[in-house]
Scaffold this motif. Structure first.
Motif, PDB file in Angstrom:
ATOM      1  N   THR A 167       0.829  -1.203   0.000  1.00 12.03           N
ATOM      2  CA  THR A 167       0.000   0.000   0.000  1.00 12.03           C
ATOM      3  C   THR A 167       0.866   1.258   0.000  1.00 12.03           C
ATOM      4  O   THR A 167       0.512   2.261  -0.623  1.00 12.03           O
ATOM      5  CB  THR A 167      -0.924   0.034   1.229  1.00 12.03           C
ATOM      6  OG1 THR A 167      -0.148  -0.159   2.421  1.00 12.03           O
ATOM      7  CG2 THR A 167      -1.992  -1.027   1.147  1.00 12.03           C
ATOM      8  N   VAL A 168       2.004   1.193   0.684  1.00 14.27           N
ATOM      9  CA  VAL A 168       2.901   2.359   0.727  1.00 14.27           C
ATOM     10  C   VAL A 168       3.411   2.686  -0.668  1.00 14.27           C
ATOM     11  O   VAL A 168       3.359   3.840  -1.113  1.00 14.27           O
ATOM     12  CB  VAL A 168       4.087   2.114   1.685  1.00 14.27           C
ATOM     13  CG1 VAL A 168       5.072   3.280   1.629  1.00 14.27           C
ATOM     14  CG2 VAL A 168       3.601   1.896   3.109  1.00 14.27           C
ATOM     15  N   GLN A 169       3.878   1.666  -1.402  1.00 12.58           N
ATOM     16  CA  GLN A 169       4.405   1.899  -2.739  1.00 12.58           C
ATOM     17  C   GLN A 169       3.308   2.342  -3.706  1.00 12.58           C
ATOM     18  O   GLN A 169       3.547   3.182  -4.582  1.00 12.58           O
ATOM     19  CB  GLN A 169       5.097   0.628  -3.259  1.00 12.58           C
ATOM     20  CG  GLN A 169       6.350   0.256  -2.504  1.00 12.58           C
ATOM     21  CD  GLN A 169       7.381   1.361  -2.511  1.00 12.58           C
ATOM     22  OE1 GLN A 169       7.583   2.023  -3.525  1.00 12.58           O
ATOM     23  NE2 GLN A 169       8.021   1.600  -1.373  1.00 12.58           N
ATOM     24  N   CYS A 170       2.098   1.790  -3.551  1.00 12.78           N
ATOM     25  CA  CYS A 170       0.962   2.233  -4.367  1.00 12.78           C
ATOM     26  C   CYS A 170       0.708   3.719  -4.165  1.00 12.78           C
ATOM     27  O   CYS A 170       0.492   4.470  -5.116  1.00 12.78           O
ATOM     28  CB  CYS A 170      -0.300   1.454  -3.988  1.00 12.78           C
ATOM     29  SG  CYS A 170      -0.458  -0.132  -4.800  1.00 12.78           S
ATOM     30  N   TYR A 171       0.745   4.131  -2.911  1.00 13.15           N
ATOM     31  CA  TYR A 171       0.479   5.528  -2.575  1.00 13.15           C
ATOM     32  C   TYR A 171       1.582   6.431  -3.102  1.00 13.15           C
ATOM     33  O   TYR A 171       1.318   7.529  -3.616  1.00 13.15           O
ATOM     34  CB  TYR A 171       0.356   5.661  -1.055  1.00 13.15           C
ATOM     35  CG  TYR A 171      -0.330   6.929  -0.594  1.00 13.15           C
ATOM     36  CD1 TYR A 171      -1.716   7.020  -0.559  1.00 13.15           C
ATOM     37  CD2 TYR A 171       0.419   8.024  -0.177  1.00 13.15           C
ATOM     38  CE1 TYR A 171      -2.345   8.177  -0.126  1.00 13.15           C
ATOM     39  CE2 TYR A 171      -0.202   9.184   0.254  1.00 13.15           C
ATOM     40  CZ  TYR A 171      -1.583   9.260   0.280  1.00 13.15           C
ATOM     41  OH  TYR A 171      -2.201  10.413   0.710  1.00 13.15           O
ATOM     42  N   VAL A 172       2.821   5.968  -2.995  1.00 15.06           N
ATOM     43  CA  VAL A 172       3.964   6.727  -3.522  1.00 15.06           C
ATOM     44  C   VAL A 172       3.807   6.958  -5.024  1.00 15.06           C
ATOM     45  O   VAL A 172       3.975   8.074  -5.523  1.00 15.06           O
ATOM     46  CB  VAL A 172       5.289   5.992  -3.223  1.00 15.06           C
ATOM     47  CG1 VAL A 172       6.433   6.578  -4.047  1.00 15.06           C
ATOM     48  CG2 VAL A 172       5.619   6.054  -1.740  1.00 15.06           C
ATOM     49  N   GLU A 174       1.069   6.746  -6.876  1.00 13.26           N
ATOM     50  CA  GLU A 174      -0.142   7.481  -7.230  1.00 13.26           C
ATOM     51  C   GLU A 174      -0.008   8.969  -6.932  1.00 13.26           C
ATOM     52  O   GLU A 174      -0.474   9.822  -7.699  1.00 13.26           O
ATOM     53  CB  GLU A 174      -1.337   6.896  -6.475  1.00 13.26           C
ATOM     54  CG  GLU A 174      -2.678   7.398  -6.971  1.00 13.26           C
ATOM     55  CD  GLU A 174      -3.827   6.550  -6.470  1.00 13.26           C
ATOM     56  OE1 GLU A 174      -4.727   7.101  -5.817  1.00 13.26           O
ATOM     57  OE2 GLU A 174      -3.824   5.324  -6.721  1.00 13.26           O
ATOM     58  N   LYS A 175       0.634   9.298  -5.805  1.00 13.74           N
ATOM     59  CA  LYS A 175       0.725  10.702  -5.391  1.00 13.74           C
ATOM     60  C   LYS A 175       2.020  11.380  -5.842  1.00 13.74           C
ATOM     61  O   LYS A 175       2.129  12.604  -5.775  1.00 13.74           O
ATOM     62  CB  LYS A 175       0.639  10.792  -3.859  1.00 13.74           C
ATOM     63  CG  LYS A 175      -0.647  10.233  -3.272  1.00 13.74           C
ATOM     64  CD  LYS A 175      -1.861  11.034  -3.704  1.00 13.74           C
ATOM     65  CE  LYS A 175      -3.125  10.508  -3.052  1.00 13.74           C
ATOM     66  NZ  LYS A 175      -4.331  11.274  -3.455  1.00 13.74           N
ATOM     67  N   GLY A 176       2.990  10.581  -6.281  1.00 10.80           N
ATOM     68  CA  GLY A 176       4.266  11.152  -6.712  1.00 10.80           C
ATOM     69  C   GLY A 176       5.034  11.792  -5.573  1.00 10.80           C
ATOM     70  O   GLY A 176       5.624  12.860  -5.727  1.00 10.80           O
ATOM     71  N   GLU A 179       8.558   8.064   0.152  1.00  8.70           N
ATOM     72  CA  GLU A 179       8.056   7.068   1.095  1.00  8.70           C
ATOM     73  C   GLU A 179       7.752   7.688   2.453  1.00  8.70           C
ATOM     74  O   GLU A 179       6.762   7.346   3.096  1.00  8.70           O
ATOM     75  CB  GLU A 179       9.091   5.944   1.276  1.00  8.70           C
ATOM     76  CG  GLU A 179       9.134   4.960   0.144  1.00  8.70           C
ATOM     77  CD  GLU A 179      10.137   3.850   0.399  1.00  8.70           C
ATOM     78  OE1 GLU A 179      10.809   3.887   1.452  1.00  8.70           O
ATOM     79  OE2 GLU A 179      10.249   2.953  -0.453  1.00  8.70           O
ATOM     80  N   GLU A 180       8.624   8.597   2.883  1.00  8.86           N
ATOM     81  CA  GLU A 180       8.423   9.245   4.178  1.00  8.86           C
ATOM     82  C   GLU A 180       7.112  10.021   4.211  1.00  8.86           C
ATOM     83  O   GLU A 180       6.351   9.942   5.189  1.00  8.86           O
ATOM     84  CB  GLU A 180       9.595  10.192   4.487  1.00  8.86           C
ATOM     85  CG  GLU A 180      10.932   9.503   4.750  1.00  8.86           C
ATOM     86  CD  GLU A 180      11.601   8.987   3.486  1.00  8.86           C
ATOM     87  OE1 GLU A 180      12.530   8.172   3.613  1.00  8.86           O
ATOM     88  OE2 GLU A 180      11.190   9.393   2.369  1.00  8.86           O
ATOM     89  N   GLU A 181       6.847  10.760   3.133  1.00  8.92           N
ATOM     90  CA  GLU A 181       5.595  11.517   3.052  1.00  8.92           C
ATOM     91  C   GLU A 181       4.398  10.579   2.994  1.00  8.92           C
ATOM     92  O   GLU A 181       3.355  10.830   3.623  1.00  8.92           O
ATOM     93  CB  GLU A 181       5.611  12.424   1.820  1.00  8.92           C
ATOM     94  CG  GLU A 181       6.594  13.575   1.900  1.00  8.92           C
ATOM     95  CD  GLU A 181       6.700  14.315   0.590  1.00  8.92           C
ATOM     96  OE1 GLU A 181       6.577  15.558   0.604  1.00  8.92           O
ATOM     97  OE2 GLU A 181       6.916  13.655  -0.454  1.00  8.92           O
ATOM     98  N   ALA A 182       4.538   9.490   2.250  1.00 12.13           N
ATOM     99  CA  ALA A 182       3.453   8.516   2.146  1.00 12.13           C
ATOM    100  C   ALA A 182       3.128   7.915   3.501  1.00 12.13           C
ATOM    101  O   ALA A 182       1.958   7.791   3.878  1.00 12.13           O
ATOM    102  CB  ALA A 182       3.830   7.419   1.147  1.00 12.13           C
ATOM    103  N   CYS A 183       4.167   7.559   4.245  1.00 17.68           N
ATOM    104  CA  CYS A 183       3.954   6.952   5.561  1.00 17.68           C
ATOM    105  C   CYS A 183       3.273   7.928   6.515  1.00 17.68           C
ATOM    106  O   CYS A 183       2.405   7.534   7.306  1.00 17.68           O
ATOM    107  CB  CYS A 183       5.274   6.464   6.139  1.00 17.68           C
ATOM    108  SG  CYS A 183       5.935   4.985   5.326  1.00 17.68           S
TER     109      CYS A 183
END
Length: 254
Positions: A167-172, A174-176, A179-183
């Protein structure tokens, strides 16, 4: 079953395996590899034992709900395996539509209620739990996010081995973002999950609180396992200490 889909099985093996589970046709397992047959034998024996234990109480029907939960879990594991084999990167929402339930938490909640002896649960409760209602969904979502955040580095290795991205990589993607921001964003979503879980536990409901409380227990379990890192896949001294404290060490009586 999770490990078979993530590490050991090929799609050519997993598709007929899932078919056996969906039809619950244990005779058909003879077409499967030996290691899968061992698993299905154990699964069938376990469910037969459940039915035998519950039949004396007139509650053997509960096992049918757990079978459905296991069938759903197998189907979702297979979808993850297909995504991994195809190197497909699902959208964040598409990912959650599968991996929230494939976390196993909805199945575990159902399993808890199947064996609950303290109170008399009606069929309405089992009809409720098998639909993965709001309480179970957000418990599972919280646990899925917590697991994936704690396992970011290990998930990169798994992706190289052909598993579906987290899910973290999907979010990264999708949002560009990093990883730190995604988390950080996903941790905010986890807080919203906690609020919803509390609301679902506290509001009046026709479902007795004893049937809803396992969701909170499972959420607490996830907090213990994933709060620092994934101590389920990589047992730490802390997790070993927890297990020893619970099951091995004597409690001093003062």
């Amino acid at each position: 079953m999770d490990d078979m889909h993530d590490h050991y099985g090929t799609l050519e093996e997993l598709i007929p395996f899932n078919d056996v589970i969906q039809r619950w046709d244990m005779e058909a397992m003879k077409q499967l590899p030996d290691y899968m047959q061992i698993f299905i034998h154990a699964l069938a024996d376990t469910f037969e034992e459940f039915e035998k234990d519950l039949s004396s109480e007139g509650n053997s029907y509960r096992v049918d709900y757990l079978k459905k939960a296991m069938k759903d879990l197998s189907r979702l594991y297979l979808q993850e395996a297909k995504w991994g084999a195809e190197r497909y990167a699902p959208t964040f929402e598409e990912h959650l539509s599968v991996t929230v339930q494939s976390s196993g938490y909805p199945m575990l909640h159902c399993a808890t209620l199947v064996g609950l002896e303290d109170i008399n649960l009606t069929k309405e409760v089992y009809d409720w739990v098998i639909t993965v209602p709001k309480l179970l969904h957000f418990t599972a979502l919280h646990s899925r996010l917590m697991d994936d955040i704690a396992d970011v580095e290990q998930d990169k290795i798994r992706q190289e081995e052909g598993q579906v991205i987290s899910t973290v990589q999907c979010y990264v993607l999708e949002k560009g973002i990093s990883e730190e921001e995604a988390c950080l964003d996903l941790k905010k979503l986890m807080k919203e999950c906690s609020k919803i879980i509390n609301e679902e536990l506290l509001k009046p409901s026709s479902i007795p609180i004893e049937a809803r409380k396992p969701a909170l227990t499972l959420k607490c379990m996830a907090e213990v396992i994933y709060r620092v890192h994934n101590s389920y896949n990589e047992p730490s001294s802390e997790m070993k200490d927890n297990i020893s404290t619970l099951l091995v060490n004597q409690v001093p009586i003062i």
